[in-house]
Design an enzyme around this catalytic site. Sequence first.
Site, PDB file in Angstrom:
ATOM      1  N   LYS A  99      81.898  24.005  45.598  1.00 23.33           N
ATOM      2  CA  LYS A  99      81.542  24.142  47.022  1.00 23.33           C
ATOM      3  C   LYS A  99      80.742  22.915  47.461  1.00 23.33           C
ATOM      4  O   LYS A  99      80.790  22.497  48.611  1.00 23.33           O
ATOM      5  CB  LYS A  99      80.700  25.405  47.180  1.00 23.33           C
ATOM      6  CG  LYS A  99      80.302  25.723  48.593  1.00 23.33           C
ATOM      7  CD  LYS A  99      79.422  26.970  48.613  1.00 23.33           C
ATOM      8  CE  LYS A  99      78.987  27.323  50.021  1.00 23.33           C
ATOM      9  NZ  LYS A  99      77.941  28.347  50.022  1.00 23.33           N
ATOM     10  N   GLN A 100      79.952  22.373  46.524  1.00 23.19           N
ATOM     11  CA  GLN A 100      78.974  21.352  46.902  1.00 23.19           C
ATOM     12  C   GLN A 100      78.574  20.525  45.678  1.00 23.19           C
ATOM     13  O   GLN A 100      78.855  20.921  44.545  1.00 23.19           O
ATOM     14  CB  GLN A 100      77.730  22.031  47.459  1.00 23.19           C
ATOM     15  CG  GLN A 100      77.060  22.963  46.445  1.00 23.19           C
ATOM     16  CD  GLN A 100      76.188  23.998  47.102  1.00 23.19           C
ATOM     17  OE1 GLN A 100      76.582  25.158  47.197  1.00 23.19           O
ATOM     18  NE2 GLN A 100      75.015  23.594  47.549  1.00 23.19           N
ATOM     19  N   TRP A 111      66.043  26.347  48.480  1.00 22.78           N
ATOM     20  CA  TRP A 111      65.769  25.029  47.900  1.00 22.78           C
ATOM     21  C   TRP A 111      66.006  23.918  48.920  1.00 22.78           C
ATOM     22  O   TRP A 111      65.572  22.797  48.728  1.00 22.78           O
ATOM     23  CB  TRP A 111      66.624  24.804  46.648  1.00 22.78           C
ATOM     24  CG  TRP A 111      68.098  24.544  46.885  1.00 22.78           C
ATOM     25  CD1 TRP A 111      68.901  25.172  47.785  1.00 22.78           C
ATOM     26  CD2 TRP A 111      68.923  23.576  46.206  1.00 22.78           C
ATOM     27  NE1 TRP A 111      70.189  24.687  47.693  1.00 22.78           N
ATOM     28  CE2 TRP A 111      70.238  23.704  46.740  1.00 22.78           C
ATOM     29  CE3 TRP A 111      68.715  22.630  45.220  1.00 22.78           C
ATOM     30  CZ2 TRP A 111      71.311  22.918  46.312  1.00 22.78           C
ATOM     31  CZ3 TRP A 111      69.782  21.853  44.793  1.00 22.78           C
ATOM     32  CH2 TRP A 111      71.056  21.986  45.329  1.00 22.78           C
ATOM     33  N   ASP A 112      66.701  24.253  50.010  1.00 25.51           N
ATOM     34  CA  ASP A 112      66.977  23.264  51.062  1.00 25.51           C
ATOM     35  C   ASP A 112      65.695  22.517  51.428  1.00 25.51           C
ATOM     36  O   ASP A 112      65.697  21.314  51.666  1.00 25.51           O
ATOM     37  CB  ASP A 112      67.522  23.955  52.331  1.00 25.51           C
ATOM     38  CG  ASP A 112      68.771  24.778  52.069  1.00 25.51           C
ATOM     39  OD1 ASP A 112      68.918  25.299  50.953  1.00 25.51           O
ATOM     40  OD2 ASP A 112      69.596  24.909  52.994  1.00 25.51           O
ATOM     41  N   GLU A 154      77.951  27.036  44.525  1.00 19.26           N
ATOM     42  CA  GLU A 154      78.107  28.483  44.670  1.00 19.26           C
ATOM     43  C   GLU A 154      79.546  28.952  44.480  1.00 19.26           C
ATOM     44  O   GLU A 154      79.858  30.103  44.755  1.00 19.26           O
ATOM     45  CB  GLU A 154      77.527  28.928  46.008  1.00 19.26           C
ATOM     46  CG  GLU A 154      76.012  28.717  46.025  1.00 19.26           C
ATOM     47  CD  GLU A 154      75.334  29.069  47.330  1.00 19.26           C
ATOM     48  OE1 GLU A 154      76.014  29.079  48.382  1.00 19.26           O
ATOM     49  OE2 GLU A 154      74.111  29.317  47.307  1.00 19.26           O
TER      50      GLU A 154
HETATM   51  O1  IFM Z   1      70.783  26.633  49.830  1.00 16.68           O
HETATM   52  C1  IFM Z   1      72.050  26.603  50.358  1.00 16.68           C
HETATM   53  C2  IFM Z   1      73.036  26.644  49.225  1.00 16.68           C
HETATM   54  O2  IFM Z   1      72.901  25.539  48.385  1.00 16.68           O
HETATM   55  C3  IFM Z   1      74.437  26.693  49.753  1.00 16.68           C
HETATM   56  N1  IFM Z   1      74.586  27.867  50.602  1.00 16.68           N
HETATM   57  C4  IFM Z   1      73.686  27.866  51.726  1.00 16.68           C
HETATM   58  C5  IFM Z   1      72.244  27.773  51.292  1.00 16.68           C
HETATM   59  C6  IFM Z   1      71.339  27.683  52.524  1.00 16.68           C
HETATM   60  O3  IFM Z   1      71.564  26.502  53.205  1.00 16.68           O
END
Ligand code: IFM
Length: 771
Positions: A602-603, A364-365, A495
């Site tokens: 994580k994010q 999705w990046d 994640e």
């Molecule tokens: O797509 C990301 C994910 O959101 C977090 N882990 C790494 C992936 C690739 O950058």
Amino acid sequence: MRIEQSPEFQIHLQTLRSKEELFLETIYNVGNGHLGVRDSNPLQGNNHDYIGSPGLFINGFFDYEEVAYGEKYRGYPDNNQVINRLFDPRFIRIKVGHEDSMTDHFKVENIDKNLDMQTGLLHELFSVTTPENRNFNLVVESFASLSKLNVYGVRYSIIPTNFSDEVEVIKVHDYVNQTVHQQDEDVRVSTDLGQMQLDFIPDNGQPSYLVTTFRSQQGAIITYEASENFAPNPPIEYFRDDNHHYGYRSKYYAKPGSAKDFEFLFAIGDIHPLVNANMYSDQYLSSLNNYINDTSFKSELMASAQVWQTFWLHSDVEIDGDPALQLCVRFNLFELNQSAGRDELTSIPAKGLTGNGYGGHFFWDTEIFMLPFFAYTQPDVARELLMFRYHTLQIAKEQASDFGFGKGAMYPWRTINGYESSAYWLAGQAQFHINADIAFAVEQYYEITDDDDFIRNYGFEIILETARFWMEYGNYADIDGKHQFVLNRVTGPDEYSALVDNNYYTNVLAQHNLRLAVKYVRKFKGDDGILSRLHVTDEEIAAMRDAADAMYLPYDKAKNVKLQFQNFEQLPKMDLAAIDQSMFPLLLHYHPLMLYRHQVNKQADTVMVDFMFPEGNTVDQLKADYEFYEPITTHDSSLSKAIYAIIAARIGKDQQAYNFFSQAVQTDLMDVYHNTKNGIHAGSLGAAWEGIMYGFAGIVNNASSFSLEPHLPSTWNCLKFKVHLYGDEFKFTIYQDSVAVELMNGEGADITVYKQQKNLTPENPRETWKY
Ligand code: IFM
């Protein structure tokens, strides 16, 4: 040869904080979306003692191995795809008298490296000393052409400093699987599969190979040519010996201070199915030859530099008042442009073409963090990236069917060829939000570009099939006394949690996806060709509308926050302050379940929604979400900080916005995550651009008219950039108390700044807003 360039676009070795070799290999990569070459010690080649991870990556060229599960259930992804690492095209062998860089230890010191981002030229100076203390300077210049994406050029100049003797230069590439000696326990780094085969194509006067893969059954032709040398440079000749060593060599008598040059152009072919590659190799080779025959390193460099100049003309972001971050911003844009596939068959790997981290997969990046940059500055590239999703739609439909669904498309969480490649399905395949992310990107691209042909012929189908997926996946349930549409057992963007019920982000995106399908069905009503081709019925669309309206969005009324997922409030918090810094990122030190059972992120996850759907949110709501989630977020993913910067800017937390932004923007150049050695963080570089645009310039995304509410950091005097909108181009100049907009070309449009709308037209191409 040096081209005169501006220091504001250069990355000099001296300016880098880290001089670690593997980090430099990444930073000084050159690429163009088709190919990427890591920097390296050019005398090492496949030397097993070399501590480095050099190599050439071709976008979309991969092999796979079967995932070894203890227990493999139905629908688990079968294969783990890994982008191939081919031989280092920078490699050259040099003999000085009886000493030979292949067999004797030549000491190679980095004296200078300079990446000129205006031209795409990497200029390097090495000092090389033989075991018998003969020293020469070696200048290496290289570039990946932006004007001919199959072309890579490298040029060597040898200047003895303290000896006169015979020198022999040999350029042979007779292996294909590049050996690397990087020992890394990081699970995010992939192991090279090293399964390619190199076959020489019968002699045609220059070394030419067919490189094939064992399992993915792909083939690519590679050939290279030395430019003809004229005095004072010694002649260079093509040779082949019985050991299948094809290459170029030149022998001459070297003297101190006198430079001799050798230049080579590689043509690195497109990826073909193996059977075609075998059958048509002569034909493919002859078209590749057209790229590199009858031309020179200099002409190709100039042509490519011109494309770079055009890129900067339209895509540069100028920050007056922050020279250090300015350089990082430019580096990020440069890397994004070097990474984007432009053939509709590839996308942008998470590490660009600078390493095999994350297997070289597309996530999705691309759609959520990088595509906006391209949509606003190079819409053609954005379209090509989305077309990759269109061309893999059939596979996504197959995957939905394999999964047990009667309809719809299920895009892979991570992939190279369109098939799912997430060996750890809990945090991989279960990230179903990818489907709605792609639909979101389709809509965003269309809103920015008005590209009717795209939405009609491709984009709508993606939106429809992904919307169908949600109808298959979800169900109705009674919650809080209401009949609501739910999406259970999904993994959201964060994640550090997996398989949750009703992830807020996923549900909002799915709702948006469903509403888009309804909107476009209305748009194409009467245009029977499209709707009947896709078997759309009124009942289906009514069901989508109802599901979207009934979508359950978990909310904590006591705290006034959007809940990351249902029952999230019941999880204990992790005491992050008590954890030693050496334990971050947590994913490398904790069992996943230890993370999943805590409120630890994580994010950015729920906060992503606030970023992507700003309309309808009060500042109080944004603040409540930010203040709840920020303290529990580790930002172990590099995709996180820029998003927090955007929300911080919107809620007036200026210092936090700046701090988060500056860390995000420095991700690779300053090696914030200490793993740039494994490749750039392409998504993070795109997110940093979003930080500027959506945070500091305050662009409101997905609005029917383009509007902005700037919040410049107090140290910035001015921010300048251009964007493409509806086929026109506008230039924005934002000061602390005013905004000036100029229509650069096109018919004009309405622009809104702080809710005040003005119309720019060719007759009235400039407007200023004061606030
Ligand atoms: O797509 C990301 C994910 O959101 C977090 N882990 C790494 C992936 C690739 O950058």
